[in-house]
Structures are given as C-alpha cells and as structure tokens.
Design an enzyme around this catalytic site. Structure first.
Site, PDB file in Angstrom:
ATOM      1  N   CYS A  72     -72.744 -21.218   9.398  1.00  0.00           N
ATOM      2  CA  CYS A  72     -72.544 -20.586  10.708  1.00  0.00           C
ATOM      3  C   CYS A  72     -73.719 -20.915  11.628  1.00  0.00           C
ATOM      4  O   CYS A  72     -73.551 -21.212  12.800  1.00  0.00           O
ATOM      5  CB  CYS A  72     -72.440 -19.075  10.566  1.00  0.00           C
ATOM      6  SG  CYS A  72     -71.201 -18.510   9.402  1.00  0.00           S
ATOM      7  N   CYS A  75     -74.106 -24.150  13.965  1.00  0.00           N
ATOM      8  CA  CYS A  75     -73.527 -24.171  15.313  1.00  0.00           C
ATOM      9  C   CYS A  75     -74.123 -23.061  16.176  1.00  0.00           C
ATOM     10  O   CYS A  75     -74.510 -23.284  17.314  1.00  0.00           O
ATOM     11  CB  CYS A  75     -72.017 -23.972  15.256  1.00  0.00           C
ATOM     12  SG  CYS A  75     -71.119 -25.348  14.534  1.00  0.00           S
ATOM     13  N   CYS A 171     -49.462   7.891  17.912  1.00  0.00           N
ATOM     14  CA  CYS A 171     -50.923   7.972  17.809  1.00  0.00           C
ATOM     15  C   CYS A 171     -51.451   8.913  18.879  1.00  0.00           C
ATOM     16  O   CYS A 171     -52.353   9.727  18.649  1.00  0.00           O
ATOM     17  CB  CYS A 171     -51.554   6.604  18.022  1.00  0.00           C
ATOM     18  SG  CYS A 171     -50.825   5.264  17.082  1.00  0.00           S
ATOM     19  N   CYS A 174     -51.726  12.875  18.549  1.00  0.00           N
ATOM     20  CA  CYS A 174     -52.921  13.429  17.913  1.00  0.00           C
ATOM     21  C   CYS A 174     -54.171  13.068  18.707  1.00  0.00           C
ATOM     22  O   CYS A 174     -54.945  13.930  19.095  1.00  0.00           O
ATOM     23  CB  CYS A 174     -53.082  12.903  16.489  1.00  0.00           C
ATOM     24  SG  CYS A 174     -52.047  13.737  15.292  1.00  0.00           S
ATOM     25  N   HIS A 175     -54.385  11.766  18.940  1.00  0.00           N
ATOM     26  CA  HIS A 175     -55.695  11.305  19.380  1.00  0.00           C
ATOM     27  C   HIS A 175     -55.921  11.433  20.888  1.00  0.00           C
ATOM     28  O   HIS A 175     -57.062  11.353  21.336  1.00  0.00           O
ATOM     29  CB  HIS A 175     -55.925   9.868  18.906  1.00  0.00           C
ATOM     30  CG  HIS A 175     -55.937   9.760  17.408  1.00  0.00           C
ATOM     31  ND1 HIS A 175     -56.983  10.226  16.648  1.00  0.00           N
ATOM     32  CD2 HIS A 175     -55.013   9.296  16.528  1.00  0.00           C
ATOM     33  CE1 HIS A 175     -56.708  10.024  15.363  1.00  0.00           C
ATOM     34  NE2 HIS A 175     -55.518   9.467  15.260  1.00  0.00           N
ATOM     35  N   ARG A 212     -58.099   1.145   8.608  1.00  0.00           N
ATOM     36  CA  ARG A 212     -58.077   2.508   9.131  1.00  0.00           C
ATOM     37  C   ARG A 212     -56.728   2.819   9.784  1.00  0.00           C
ATOM     38  O   ARG A 212     -56.198   3.915   9.636  1.00  0.00           O
ATOM     39  CB  ARG A 212     -59.220   2.702  10.140  1.00  0.00           C
ATOM     40  CG  ARG A 212     -59.395   4.135  10.577  1.00  0.00           C
ATOM     41  CD  ARG A 212     -59.812   4.994   9.392  1.00  0.00           C
ATOM     42  NE  ARG A 212     -59.726   6.425   9.687  1.00  0.00           N
ATOM     43  CZ  ARG A 212     -58.615   7.132   9.598  1.00  0.00           C
ATOM     44  NH1 ARG A 212     -57.479   6.551   9.272  1.00  0.00           N
ATOM     45  NH2 ARG A 212     -58.624   8.425   9.857  1.00  0.00           N
ATOM     46  N   CYS A 216     -53.755   5.747   8.924  1.00  0.00           N
ATOM     47  CA  CYS A 216     -53.092   6.675   9.846  1.00  0.00           C
ATOM     48  C   CYS A 216     -51.577   6.494   9.771  1.00  0.00           C
ATOM     49  O   CYS A 216     -50.829   7.464   9.767  1.00  0.00           O
ATOM     50  CB  CYS A 216     -53.563   6.427  11.275  1.00  0.00           C
ATOM     51  SG  CYS A 216     -54.670   7.692  11.896  1.00  0.00           S
TER      52      CYS A 216
END
Lengths: 255, 106
Positions: A72, A75, A171, A174-175, A212, A216
């Site tokens: 890596c 470059c 989603c 709830c969030h 994650r 959910c």
C-alpha cells in the site's frame, strides 16, 4: 400548565413523532450513551482492543503482496497521508462506476494495483486496514455527500424509512422517531456510523458497519441485504450523509 | 497466537510506581460453544500470564474460560533498577507468546 399540556400531548403518541425524512434532533454519537467504563476503554488506546487490528493493519500497509509485488505504501506513502479519507466514504468511484465503501475500495486496490488474491468481504485484513485508515481521520468531521452520491443517498433514505421484516419496522421508526428512548433496557441510539469498524463487546470482535446493519435487520426479522449489495452500500451512504459533521471515532468501542 | 500490545513508560524515577498495560489478541474460545455441525468447538484459552523483571516474577495470573477475547491485563510495579520486562502468555494449544519491554531508571 402549558408545559403540562405539551407533555400530555407528547405522551399520547404520534404528535411527538418526528418527520422521518429529516433528522431534526441534535446529532449525538452513541459514545455519549455508553457507560463511563466503556468510554474510558475507547479513550485510552492502550486499553482499546481494536488497536490490535490497527497494529495488524500497519504491518499489512507495508507488506508487499500480489503479482505486482507492491505494498500500500508504495503508492500511498506513509499511512498518515490517508488523513481525511475515511470522512468521505462510502464514496462514488469513477473507476468502478458505483458508490463503494472503504472496505470495497481497499479490495479494489488489492485486485487492481497489487493483483493479489481477493479477501472475503469482512475478512480480518480488510477490517485491519479499514481501522488503520479510519484512525488517520480520528476527530475529523464526517463530510457531507456530493452530487455523485446523491442517488445512493436517496435510495438509502428510502430503504431507511421503509418498513421491513416480520416486525414491520423501519430503521427510522427506532433511530429517528424513538432515539434516546428505551428498548428492553438499552437506550436506542441515533445510529450514526462514526466509529466503524467498531470493536463491539458483544461480538468480542472488530466488525464492519455491514455487520452491524445485519444485526439490526435480524432484530426486525428481516432478510439481511447481501454482502456488498447496492442496498447495503446505499444505506451506509445515507447514514454517512445523516451523520455529516460528527467527528470520526474509529476504531470505536461499542457495547 | 498473534499479536500483543504493551503499554509501559520507557523511563522511570526511583520510587515511582508505574502502570503496565497489556492487550493480547486471542479468541479465548470457551470450549462450551458449538460449531455449525453441532459439535463442541475445542477450548482454546490463554490459561496463564506471567510477567518477569530481570528474571524475577513480578506478576502472574491464571485465566479461565469466562474471560473475554483479547484479554486486557493491567498491573502496577515499582522498579528498583533499569531492566527488561518479559511477558509470557500460555495458551491451550501449547503455544507461548513472549514480548519484552525495556525500562530505564533515570
């Protein structure tokens, strides 16, 4: 008396529900909801287990791989040059003609530049390099998305607000609507992806945002989006847009 | 066993108490979990951790299956001289990971 009336109106339900299309509350990282011990664990790099992955990532950054025998750093130079990169992912990649996550970009680099065997989507080296690159941006605010990501953001927002699974929950319910309230003893977080990949104590492992999300989706008894699918990336892109301005905590600890 | 992270200050004054923090990458497989086929996954934990200073044991711990993955062990020590700390983790596969750290008395 007026205050009491407002309170009663709030308790009685949908009046308080926020417009799911825009997040109008103060954006707060899930860090604020954690116990002081867990916060201390994240603050001190010497006690943050995710640093084991960062150390592994540092070795990978310098390791030559693939038929081109490039590392890596051949470059990109020193990894410190990656400062700010993680604030812009998921991002549109002209070379791949789609929006990709940081993990997918690392995989693309590996295939194109190093011509090395691909890793599986959530393999340890991908997480290690993501954690290392993410760490370089720690403390910097997540950037707003640009016009190139607009389609993914719109698709992500639609998925975020769409009811799904046997629980028939989106989603956003709830969030957005109930963030800060309790769900079975835990406080519902606003769900900002500020610390990925995270070391989750429940997993006893470092995991990606994709993992994650899968968590959910299983919770609402919905079929998780396939790994690396456009839906998955779109939701992640929308979450980035939704969290724009919050500082990056990578690699974060979460309970 | 793969990697360890050791956090200890490099220099110390006489009479100073230092904190030594260690993190060890290890799955700490309990031996109680079942795999995809329903068979038990064999136990693989670090069962002993020893720290010596110039060959003298200053801290040791026995670990058990209830301890989570990537165990974090922190302890304090008051060195009387310059020397080398040697850390050893022993796991069920018979492997031992050894790491060292140098402390200078100033």
């Amino acid at each position: 008396m007026k205050r009491l009336a407002v309170l009663i109106a709030c308790l009685s339900g949908p009046v308080c529900a926020q417009d799911s299309k825009s997040v109008s509350f103060d954006k707060r990282s899930t860090f604020d909801l954690m116990k002081p011990e867990t916060q201390a664990m994240q603050r001190d790099d010497a006690s943050n287990p995710a640093m084991l992955w960062v150390q592994e990532g540092r070795a990978l950054w310098q390791a030559k791989a693939g038929s081109t025998d490039k590392a890596c750093q051949d470059c990109h130079g020193d990894v410190a040059s990656m400062k700010g990169v993680a604030t812009r992912y998921p991002a549109y990649s002209a070379a791949q003609q789609k929006v990709v996550t940081l993990g997918q970009q690392i995989q693309f680099c590996r295939a194109q530049e190093q011509k090395a065997e691909p890793w599986t989507a959530e393999a340890r080296p991908v997480l290690a390099l993501s954690a290392l690159v993410g760490l370089q941006s720690r403390g910097l605010p997540l950037a707003k998305t640009g016009p190139a990501e607009a389609r993914a953001v719109a698709e992500g927002r639609a998925l975020f607000t769409e009811r799904r699974g046997q629980m028939n929950l989106s989603c956003a319910q709830c969030h957005d609507d109930h963030a800060g309230q309790s769900l079975g003893g835990a406080i519902i977080p606003q769900g900002h992806p500020t610390g990925y990949p995270i070391y989750r104590l429940e997993w006893q492992d470092l995991g990606s945002l994709e993992r994650r999300l899968r968590n959910c989706l299983n919770g609402v008894r919905s079929e998780p989006w396939p790994s690396g699918s456009s839906e998955n990336v779109a939701v992640q892109t929308y979450l980035r847009e939704r969290a724009a301005g919050l500082p990056i905590e990578t690699p974060a600890i979460r309970p | 066993m793969a990697a360890a992270l050791i956090n200890v200050q490099k220099t110390v004054r006489k009479g100073e108490i230092i904190e030594i923090k260690t993190l060890m990458a290890h799955p700490m497989e309990t031996g109680f979990r079942t795999g995809l086929g329903g068979q038990l996954i064999p136990r693989d934990i670090i069962h002993r951790f020893v720290c010596t200073f110039e060959g003298v044991e200053i801290f040791a711990a026995d670990l058990f299956p209830a301890i989570s993955a990537n165990p974090f062990i922190a302890f304090t020590f008051m060195p009387q001289q310059s020397g080398t700390l040697t850390f050893r983790w022993f796991d069920d596969k018979g492997g031992a990971q050894v790491e060292t750290a140098r402390i200078e008395m100033v």
